[in-house]
Design an enzyme around this catalytic site. Structure first.
Site, mmCIF file in Angstrom:
data_model
loop_
_atom_site.group_PDB
_atom_site.id
_atom_site.type_symbol
_atom_site.label_atom_id
_atom_site.label_comp_id
_atom_site.label_asym_id
_atom_site.label_seq_id
_atom_site.Cartn_x
_atom_site.Cartn_y
_atom_site.Cartn_z
ATOM 1 N N GLU A 176 4.735 10.866 17.501
ATOM 2 C CA GLU A 176 4.053 12.172 17.635
ATOM 3 C C GLU A 176 2.647 12.083 17.046
ATOM 4 O O GLU A 176 1.692 12.633 17.614
ATOM 5 C CB GLU A 176 4.862 13.270 16.918
ATOM 6 C CG GLU A 176 6.167 13.660 17.611
ATOM 7 C CD GLU A 176 7.264 12.611 17.484
ATOM 8 O OE1 GLU A 176 7.224 11.806 16.535
ATOM 9 O OE2 GLU A 176 8.153 12.577 18.353
ATOM 10 N N GLY A 203 4.719 12.279 4.691
ATOM 11 C CA GLY A 203 4.443 10.964 5.275
ATOM 12 C C GLY A 203 3.328 11.122 6.288
ATOM 13 O O GLY A 203 2.221 10.625 6.117
ATOM 14 N N SER A 204 3.605 11.910 7.346
ATOM 15 C CA SER A 204 2.585 12.139 8.379
ATOM 16 C C SER A 204 1.388 12.887 7.817
ATOM 17 O O SER A 204 0.237 12.567 8.118
ATOM 18 C CB SER A 204 3.168 12.967 9.532
ATOM 19 O OG SER A 204 4.365 12.407 9.992
ATOM 20 N N HIS A 236 24.653 -7.350 26.734
ATOM 21 C CA HIS A 236 25.641 -8.077 25.934
ATOM 22 C C HIS A 236 27.029 -7.433 25.975
ATOM 23 O O HIS A 236 27.976 -7.989 25.381
ATOM 24 C CB HIS A 236 25.181 -8.164 24.472
ATOM 25 C CG HIS A 236 24.182 -9.256 24.205
ATOM 26 N ND1 HIS A 236 22.878 -9.193 24.627
ATOM 27 C CD2 HIS A 236 24.311 -10.437 23.570
ATOM 28 C CE1 HIS A 236 22.242 -10.283 24.236
ATOM 29 N NE2 HIS A 236 23.083 -11.057 23.606
ATOM 30 N N GLY A 237 27.154 -6.269 26.608
ATOM 31 C CA GLY A 237 28.464 -5.614 26.641
ATOM 32 C C GLY A 237 28.971 -5.388 25.231
ATOM 33 O O GLY A 237 28.194 -5.120 24.309
ATOM 34 N N GLY A 238 30.286 -5.567 25.039
ATOM 35 C CA GLY A 238 30.898 -5.329 23.727
ATOM 36 C C GLY A 238 30.366 -6.271 22.656
ATOM 37 O O GLY A 238 30.306 -5.914 21.475
ATOM 38 N N GLU A 296 3.576 3.304 10.022
ATOM 39 C CA GLU A 296 2.141 3.413 10.361
ATOM 40 C C GLU A 296 1.877 4.594 11.303
ATOM 41 O O GLU A 296 0.978 4.543 12.136
ATOM 42 C CB GLU A 296 1.577 2.130 11.001
ATOM 43 C CG GLU A 296 2.024 0.829 10.396
ATOM 44 C CD GLU A 296 1.300 0.479 9.114
ATOM 45 O OE1 GLU A 296 0.163 0.924 8.930
ATOM 46 O OE2 GLU A 296 1.898 -0.219 8.288
ATOM 47 N N PHE A 351 0.836 -1.199 0.000
ATOM 48 C CA PHE A 351 0.000 0.000 0.000
ATOM 49 C C PHE A 351 0.868 1.246 0.000
ATOM 50 O O PHE A 351 1.960 1.273 0.565
ATOM 51 C CB PHE A 351 -1.033 -0.023 1.138
ATOM 52 C CG PHE A 351 -0.507 0.464 2.445
ATOM 53 C CD1 PHE A 351 0.195 -0.376 3.274
ATOM 54 C CD2 PHE A 351 -0.732 1.774 2.854
ATOM 55 C CE1 PHE A 351 0.680 0.072 4.487
ATOM 56 C CE2 PHE A 351 -0.255 2.233 4.073
ATOM 57 C CZ PHE A 351 0.455 1.371 4.885
#
Ligand SMILES: Cc1cc2nc3c(=O)[nH]c(=O)nc-3n(C[C@H](O)[C@H](O)[C@H](O)COP(=O)(O)OP(=O)(O)OC[C@H]3O[C@@H](n4cnc5c(N)ncnc54)[C@H](O)[C@@H]3O)c2cc1C
Length: 401
Positions: free
Chosen positions: A383, A135-136, A354-356, A379, A127
């Site tokens: 905001e 967009g908005s 996960h750290g580095g 979608e 669509f």
């Protein structure tokens, strides 16, 4: 997941469908998702599997060859699929929105022609509302349709079509001035056209070009494209619902159910991030114990799990509201807003745990970290959701003084 994101009151059929989808996700999606995503490769084998499971026709009524399931069943399937790989849920989501719009607003001939093909996954939907300049603000659409005999001639440029290349049917929203004199409110002079095309890139139909894939930071595998209409001729019987001027409302209806599914995607991605975080936290040791035993990490896990639960509950509530026949714009807006924000936060916490190693492409969380932001935009941005929520609240709680 053993305990989190359970849904009370499901029928045996719903439970059976979800079990099947979950097994498919664990076996066919999770093991290959990250590798395919890094190669930006379309997951053809997975899509074929989903077709076989009947997922492309999940909500299409049985009389058109679908499974006739509810929005709730659909959303819970999307949640499972997004837990495996968000891009795959994107492949079915636009298809689902177009099928929903046809079911709700199509003429009988349009339903008879398209829905059985869509249920079988032969015709695949995309669509298109967004344009390069908007967009908005959908009311600012500049693409145009002009009547010419029994046809309309469409001109303009569209942007950000999920499945733009792989789809064969695009619901395109354009401005159509025919029958709507100068000064008509913008949202009353828009029409949705059902545009059939060949899959692929380049000129896919005379007057219609899909230039190529947009290179994205995440949400790879699924194609996102532009669409250029240059004298594209569409017969009048491919106006959705047969009457011009209703396109804006038809699209907003489609996006409303789409929002539940974006919420469901957020839930799925957050669940996977939690699974990865809680598992890693029990394997990694620092200062003589598993990091899961440090209270700071346990608190993170507690916050993550609470967000997974809350988002799931709101998503299920929004889907059930729509299934009951009521308008769910408030609930869908809230669910989409909360689930996408929580998803981003849960993914970030799992990344930190996960750290580095979270920064290494060898770890799945790296992919999730690039995927989560898309849910903040698609979608309708956060905001825009807050605008919808705010307006509805002021209607509901009108000052009576
Ligand atoms: C990967 C991907 C796939 C997509 N797929 C599709 C698709 O299949 N079909 C389709 O039609 N579109 C699609 N989109 C487009 C998407 O819907 C838009 O990007 C989205 O609606 C935001 O529009 P925009 O990008 O033009 O941002 P803008 O509208 O320009 O907004 C920019 C910023 O301003 C804020 N803003 C705008 N207006 C207001 C306001 N009134 N008050 C406060 N803040 C405001 C926004 O929240 C945002 O933060 C896709 C986008 C992406 C990234």
């Amino acid at each position: 997941m053993a305990r989190l994101a359970q849904t009370a009151g499901l029928t045996d059929v719903q439970q059976e469908i979800l079990k099947t989808v979950r097994e498919f996700v664990d076996k066919e999606i999770i093991p290959v998702a990250t590798e395919l995503e890094h190669r930006d490769e379309y997951p053809q084998q997975i899509v074929d599997g989903l077709k076989e499971l009947g997922l492309f026709g999940l909500m299409i009524p049985e009389e058109y060859g679908g499974l006739g399931e509810s929005l709730l069943t659909y959303a819970l399937c999307v949640e499972e699929i997004a837990r495996g790989w968000m891009s795959v849920s994107g492949i079915i989501n636009t298809h689902f929105i177009v099928a929903y719009m046809l079911k709700q607003h199509g003429t009988q001939e349009q339903k008879d022609y398209f829905l059985p093909r869509m249920a079988a996954g032969e015709t695949r939907g995309a669509f298109s509302m967004s344009e390069p300049g908007l967009g908005s603000d959908v009311s600012a659409i500049t693409s145009k349709a002009v009547k010419d005999g029994d046809e309309y001639v469409l001109n303009g440029q569209k942007m950000w079509l999920t499945n733009g290349g792989t789809s064969t049917l695009v619901a395109v929203l354009v401005r159509s001035d025919e029958g709507h004199p100068e000064g008509t409110a913008p949202h009353k002079s828009m029409t949705t056209f059902l545009v059939e095309k060949e899959p692929g890139f380049g000129e896919v139909r005379p007057g219609l070009t899909i230039p190529g894939k947009i290179d994205k930071m995440g949400y790879k595998g699924v194609d996102t494209t532009e669409l250029i209409m240059d004298g594209l001729r569409i017969p009048a019987n491919r106006v959705l619902g047969g009457v011009t001027g209703r396109g804006f409302y038809q699209m907003m209806d489609g996006v409303e159910v789409g929002r539940v599914n974006v919420a469901a995607r957020g839930c799925g991605v957050a669940q996977r991030a939690f699974e990865l975080g809680v598992s890693y936290a029990q394997q990694r040791h620092t200062f003589g114990k598993a990091i899961a035993q440090h209270q700071a990490i346990q608190f993170k896990l507690a916050e993550m799990a609470t967000k997974v639960e809350a988002a799931h509950a709101m998503m299920v509530n929004a889907a059930r509201k729509k299934d009951s026949g009521e308008r769910n714009d408030l609930e869908a807006g809230m669910a989409k807003y909360l689930a996408s924000e929580y998803c981003k936060e849960v993914v970030e916490d799992a990344f930190r745990i996960h750290g580095g190693y979270g920064f290494s492409k060898e770890y799945e969380i790296e992919r999730l970290y690039r995927e989560a932001p898309m849910l903040l935009i698609g979608e309708g941005t956060a905001e825009i959701q807050k605008m919808i929520i705010g307006r509805r609240l002021l209607e509901e709680y009108r000052f009576q003084g």
